[in-house]
Scaffold this active site. Structure first.
Site, PDB file in Angstrom:
ATOM      1  N   GLY A  11      -5.475   4.392   4.286  1.00  0.00           N
ATOM      2  CA  GLY A  11      -5.380   3.311   3.305  1.00  0.00           C
ATOM      3  C   GLY A  11      -5.736   1.989   3.961  1.00  0.00           C
ATOM      4  O   GLY A  11      -5.525   1.799   5.167  1.00  0.00           O
ATOM      5  N   ASN A  14      -4.104  -4.233   0.691  1.00  0.00           N
ATOM      6  CA  ASN A  14      -3.429  -5.437   1.155  1.00  0.00           C
ATOM      7  C   ASN A  14      -2.363  -5.086   2.204  1.00  0.00           C
ATOM      8  O   ASN A  14      -2.317  -5.670   3.300  1.00  0.00           O
ATOM      9  CB  ASN A  14      -2.800  -6.074  -0.101  1.00  0.00           C
ATOM     10  CG  ASN A  14      -2.245  -7.443   0.095  1.00  0.00           C
ATOM     11  OD1 ASN A  14      -1.113  -7.727  -0.290  1.00  0.00           O
ATOM     12  ND2 ASN A  14      -3.028  -8.342   0.657  1.00  0.00           N
ATOM     13  N   GLY A  16      -2.019  -1.889   3.565  1.00  0.00           N
ATOM     14  CA  GLY A  16      -2.642  -0.978   4.532  1.00  0.00           C
ATOM     15  C   GLY A  16      -3.319  -1.752   5.659  1.00  0.00           C
ATOM     16  O   GLY A  16      -3.161  -1.435   6.852  1.00  0.00           O
ATOM     17  N   PHE A  99      -2.977   7.907  -5.834  1.00  0.00           N
ATOM     18  CA  PHE A  99      -4.079   8.572  -5.132  1.00  0.00           C
ATOM     19  C   PHE A  99      -3.625   9.571  -4.069  1.00  0.00           C
ATOM     20  O   PHE A  99      -4.435  10.321  -3.536  1.00  0.00           O
ATOM     21  CB  PHE A  99      -4.978   7.536  -4.445  1.00  0.00           C
ATOM     22  CG  PHE A  99      -5.534   6.488  -5.375  1.00  0.00           C
ATOM     23  CD1 PHE A  99      -6.179   6.850  -6.551  1.00  0.00           C
ATOM     24  CD2 PHE A  99      -5.419   5.140  -5.075  1.00  0.00           C
ATOM     25  CE1 PHE A  99      -6.690   5.890  -7.417  1.00  0.00           C
ATOM     26  CE2 PHE A  99      -5.930   4.167  -5.935  1.00  0.00           C
ATOM     27  CZ  PHE A  99      -6.564   4.545  -7.107  1.00  0.00           C
ATOM     28  N   ALA A 156       2.825  -8.312   1.738  1.00  0.00           N
ATOM     29  CA  ALA A 156       1.851  -8.094   2.815  1.00  0.00           C
ATOM     30  C   ALA A 156       1.281  -9.392   3.392  1.00  0.00           C
ATOM     31  O   ALA A 156       1.178  -9.531   4.613  1.00  0.00           O
ATOM     32  CB  ALA A 156       0.730  -7.189   2.303  1.00  0.00           C
ATOM     33  N   LYS A 207      12.398  -0.515  -6.981  1.00  0.00           N
ATOM     34  CA  LYS A 207      12.438  -1.988  -7.074  1.00  0.00           C
ATOM     35  C   LYS A 207      11.183  -2.545  -7.757  1.00  0.00           C
ATOM     36  O   LYS A 207      11.220  -3.637  -8.317  1.00  0.00           O
ATOM     37  CB  LYS A 207      12.685  -2.609  -5.698  1.00  0.00           C
ATOM     38  CG  LYS A 207      11.586  -2.420  -4.673  1.00  0.00           C
ATOM     39  CD  LYS A 207      10.494  -3.437  -4.760  1.00  0.00           C
ATOM     40  CE  LYS A 207       9.245  -2.966  -4.056  1.00  0.00           C
ATOM     41  NZ  LYS A 207       8.114  -3.884  -4.174  1.00  0.00           N
TER      42      LYS A 207
HETATM   43  N1  LIG Z   1       0.814  -5.249  -0.881  1.00  0.00           N
HETATM   44  C1  LIG Z   1       2.092  -5.357  -0.536  1.00  0.00           C
HETATM   45  O1  LIG Z   1       2.613  -6.471  -0.397  1.00  0.00           O
HETATM   46  C2  LIG Z   1       2.891  -4.129  -0.284  1.00  0.00           C
HETATM   47  C3  LIG Z   1       2.498  -2.891  -0.760  1.00  0.00           C
HETATM   48  N2  LIG Z   1       3.271  -1.794  -0.525  1.00  0.00           N
HETATM   49  C4  LIG Z   1       2.885  -0.474  -1.014  1.00  0.00           C
HETATM   50  O2  LIG Z   1       1.789   0.012  -0.245  1.00  0.00           O
HETATM   51  C5  LIG Z   1       0.981   0.898  -1.033  1.00  0.00           C
HETATM   52  C6  LIG Z   1      -0.464   0.496  -0.904  1.00  0.00           C
HETATM   53  O3  LIG Z   1      -0.615  -0.813  -1.384  1.00  0.00           O
HETATM   54  P1  LIG Z   1      -1.697  -1.847  -0.872  1.00  0.00           P
HETATM   55  O4  LIG Z   1      -2.116  -1.566   0.525  1.00  0.00           O
HETATM   56  O5  LIG Z   1      -1.129  -3.195  -1.167  1.00  0.00           O
HETATM   57  O6  LIG Z   1      -2.947  -1.517  -1.805  1.00  0.00           O
HETATM   58  P2  LIG Z   1      -3.751  -2.531  -2.759  1.00  0.00           P
HETATM   59  O7  LIG Z   1      -3.094  -2.563  -4.075  1.00  0.00           O
HETATM   60  O8  LIG Z   1      -4.010  -3.804  -2.065  1.00  0.00           O
HETATM   61  O9  LIG Z   1      -5.201  -1.915  -2.792  1.00  0.00           O
HETATM   62  C7  LIG Z   1      -5.674  -0.902  -3.502  1.00  0.00           C
HETATM   63  C8  LIG Z   1      -6.301   0.063  -2.497  1.00  0.00           C
HETATM   64  O10 LIG Z   1      -6.606   1.258  -3.191  1.00  0.00           O
HETATM   65  C9  LIG Z   1      -7.900   1.682  -2.783  1.00  0.00           C
HETATM   66  N3  LIG Z   1      -8.479   2.549  -3.802  1.00  0.00           N
HETATM   67  C10 LIG Z   1      -9.073   2.186  -4.967  1.00  0.00           C
HETATM   68  N4  LIG Z   1      -9.472   3.295  -5.620  1.00  0.00           N
HETATM   69  C11 LIG Z   1      -9.113   4.362  -4.856  1.00  0.00           C
HETATM   70  C12 LIG Z   1      -9.236   5.765  -4.990  1.00  0.00           C
HETATM   71  N5  LIG Z   1      -9.817   6.308  -6.061  1.00  0.00           N
HETATM   72  N6  LIG Z   1      -8.731   6.551  -4.019  1.00  0.00           N
HETATM   73  C13 LIG Z   1      -8.119   6.022  -2.949  1.00  0.00           C
HETATM   74  N7  LIG Z   1      -7.977   4.690  -2.749  1.00  0.00           N
HETATM   75  C14 LIG Z   1      -8.470   3.881  -3.705  1.00  0.00           C
HETATM   76  C15 LIG Z   1      -8.658   0.392  -2.574  1.00  0.00           C
HETATM   77  O11 LIG Z   1      -9.782   0.625  -1.767  1.00  0.00           O
HETATM   78  C16 LIG Z   1      -7.603  -0.444  -1.863  1.00  0.00           C
HETATM   79  O12 LIG Z   1      -7.596  -0.162  -0.494  1.00  0.00           O
HETATM   80  C17 LIG Z   1       1.557   0.822  -2.454  1.00  0.00           C
HETATM   81  O13 LIG Z   1       2.386   1.918  -2.698  1.00  0.00           O
HETATM   82  C18 LIG Z   1       2.395  -0.453  -2.449  1.00  0.00           C
HETATM   83  O14 LIG Z   1       3.499  -0.409  -3.338  1.00  0.00           O
HETATM   84  C19 LIG Z   1       4.420  -1.864   0.205  1.00  0.00           C
HETATM   85  C20 LIG Z   1       4.847  -3.066   0.722  1.00  0.00           C
HETATM   86  C21 LIG Z   1       4.109  -4.280   0.506  1.00  0.00           C
HETATM   87  O1  LIG Z   2       6.492  -4.002  -2.075  1.00  0.00           O
HETATM   88  C1  LIG Z   2       6.257  -5.188  -1.977  1.00  0.00           C
HETATM   89  C2  LIG Z   2       7.070  -6.098  -1.143  1.00  0.00           C
HETATM   90  O2  LIG Z   2       8.001  -5.395  -0.355  1.00  0.00           O
HETATM   91  C3  LIG Z   2       5.136  -5.785  -2.722  1.00  0.00           C
HETATM   92  O3  LIG Z   2       5.468  -5.841  -4.069  1.00  0.00           O
HETATM   93  P1  LIG Z   2       4.311  -6.048  -5.143  1.00  0.00           P
HETATM   94  O4  LIG Z   2       3.523  -4.774  -5.193  1.00  0.00           O
HETATM   95  O5  LIG Z   2       5.035  -6.354  -6.432  1.00  0.00           O
HETATM   96  O6  LIG Z   2       3.504  -7.213  -4.654  1.00  0.00           O
END
Ligand SMILES: NC(=O)C1=CN([C@@H]2O[C@H](COP(=O)(O)OP(=O)(O)OC[C@H]3O[C@@H](n4cnc5c(N)ncnc54)[C@H](O)[C@@H]3O)[C@@H](O)[C@H]2O)C=CC1
Ligand SMILES: O=C(CO)COP(=O)(O)O
EC number: 1.1.1.8
Length: 351
Positions: A11, A14, A16, A99, A156, A207
């Site tokens: 991944g 944001n 990842g 995914f 992130a 949450k």
């Molecule tokens: N962004 C944050 O602040 C935080 C996110 N998380 C968790 O981390 C996990 C990943 O979130 P983010 O890294 O923020 O992702 P994101 O929401 O920033 O990005 C979406 C990602 O999905 C990918 N994508 C799009 N279509 C796809 C497909 N068909 N197959 C596979 N990948 C595909 C994109 O390339 C991109 O890397 C989520 O479960 C989120 O809840 C946890 C803590 C903080």
């Molecule tokens: O999980 C997160 C912070 O810990 C990020 O939350 P959001 O996906 O709502 O931005």
């Protein structure tokens, strides 16, 4: 000396990309434990005609999902999932939850048998028979390897800027827990390891539903007292959810970063809150707002609300979880957002 462990981050969104920055730096700090090169699987896309992987490998920035943040040069973006994962000793899963099953399915025949996984993914998967699977269960079930979890109050962009915060690792095996702590902890990203991995994961997933509720309250013009009530009732429903469906939670786990702290940060600063506020203000659909506001990033809250509602409805338990249920119905268009607070006025916590 034991061979060093190869780490692959599955991944590159944001969170990842942020976690790849941390792991890349820690791999350099601990050459006795980890291979220098950290692979990051990237869902390939074109940015102004150029491949995102090539941009990451030359400019060392994920210009789409984490612009302005330098990634260590030992983080290598790989577009082919098989190539990225086949040699890994540690797989770090950090993709939007919808995914993960498909990705595991693609690699299940090649993952090394002594590989370990850790999931940072917040969400569930609906299960046949009317229940849900935890994402760690999906990974364990598909890959036949152990899977720990890391959750916490970790927006992130703030972590990427190295603002102090905390996170919780849930891991039943203390040796693996300690290895993972070394992989993730930095001076600004402080980690507590607990054995209660199921509760850690459930807190992280649920949450996001509460954050949608906080956004509705903000968008409707309620103040901080109302938001505090949404957070508190949300926490009570999270605790109840664990009691009913995953008994055995340690009360202390709800006080870790994965519990109360993640609720607070997400209900003030998260994407789910922001989009839900716009939903209440504009009347546009969640899907439209997600596309307009997030530039490819993905919301987890509305999908998780559906997964939880699917189970509650099958078990005829909607009345015991009125906050989760109201949030699902509003996202789905079955209830007007203006009724959000009314749905909470007869909450079982007040009876
Ligand atoms: N962004 C944050 O602040 C935080 C996110 N998380 C968790 O981390 C996990 C990943 O979130 P983010 O890294 O923020 O992702 P994101 O929401 O920033 O990005 C979406 C990602 O999905 C990918 N994508 C799009 N279509 C796809 C497909 N068909 N197959 C596979 N990948 C595909 C994109 O390339 C991109 O890397 C989520 O479960 C989120 O809840 C946890 C803590 C903080
Ligand atoms: O999980 C997160 C912070 O810990 C990020 O939350 P959001 O996906 O709502 O931005």
């Amino acid at each position: 000396m034991a061979p060093t462990k190869k780490v692959c981050v599955v991944g590159s969104g944001n969170w990842g990309s942020t976690i790849a920055k941390i792991i890349g730096n820690n791999a350099l700090e601990h050459p006795e434990l980890f291979n220098r090169e950290v692979l990051m699987w990237v869902f390939e896309e074109l940015i102004d005609g150029e491949k995102l992987t090539e941009i990451i490998n030359t400019k060392h920035q994920n210009v789409k999902y984490l612009p302005g943040i330098d990634l260590p040069t030992n983080v290598i973006a790989v577009p082919d999932l098989t190539e990225a994962t086949k040699e890994a000793d540690i797989l770090v899963f950090v993709v939007p939850h919808q995914f993960v099953h498909r990705l595991c399915n693609q690699i299940k025949h090649l993952v090394k048998p002594d590989c370990i996984a850790v999931t940072l993914i917040k969400g569930f998967e609906v299960a046949e028979g009317g229940g849900i699977h935890l994402i760690s269960e999906v990974i364990r079930g598909e890959l036949k390897i152990p899977c720990a979890v890391l959750m916490g109050a970790n927006i992130a962009n703030e972590v990427a800027h190295e603002n102090y915060c905390e996170a919780t690792i849930g891991c039943k095996n203390p040796e693996v827990g300690s290895l993972l702590k070394t992989l993730f902890q930095t001076a600004y990203f402080r980690i507590v390891v607990v054995e209660d991995e199921t509760t850690v994961e459930i807190c992280g997933a649920l949450k996001n539903i509460v954050a949608v509720g906080a956004g509705f309250a903000d968008g409707l013009g309620y103040g901080d007292n109302t938001k505090a009530a949404v957070i508190r009732l949300g926490l009570m429903e999270i605790v109840k959810f664990c009691e009913v469906f995953y008994p055995g939670a340690r009360q202390g786990t709800f006080l870790e970063s994965c519990g109360i702290a993640d609720l607070v940060t997400t209900c003030y600063g998260g994407r789910n809150r922001r989009v839900a506020e716009a939903f209440a203000k504009t009347g546009k659909s969640i899907d439209v707002l997600e596309a307009e506001m997030l530039n490819g990033q993905q919301l987890q809250g509305p999908a998780t609300a559906y997964e939880v509602y699917f189970m509650l409805q099958n078990k005829k338990m909607e009345d015991r979880f009125p906050l989760f249920t109201a949030i699902y119905r509003i996202c789905k268009g079955e209830k007007p957002v203006a009724d959000f607070i009314d749905c909470l006025k007869s909450h079982p916590e007040h009876m």
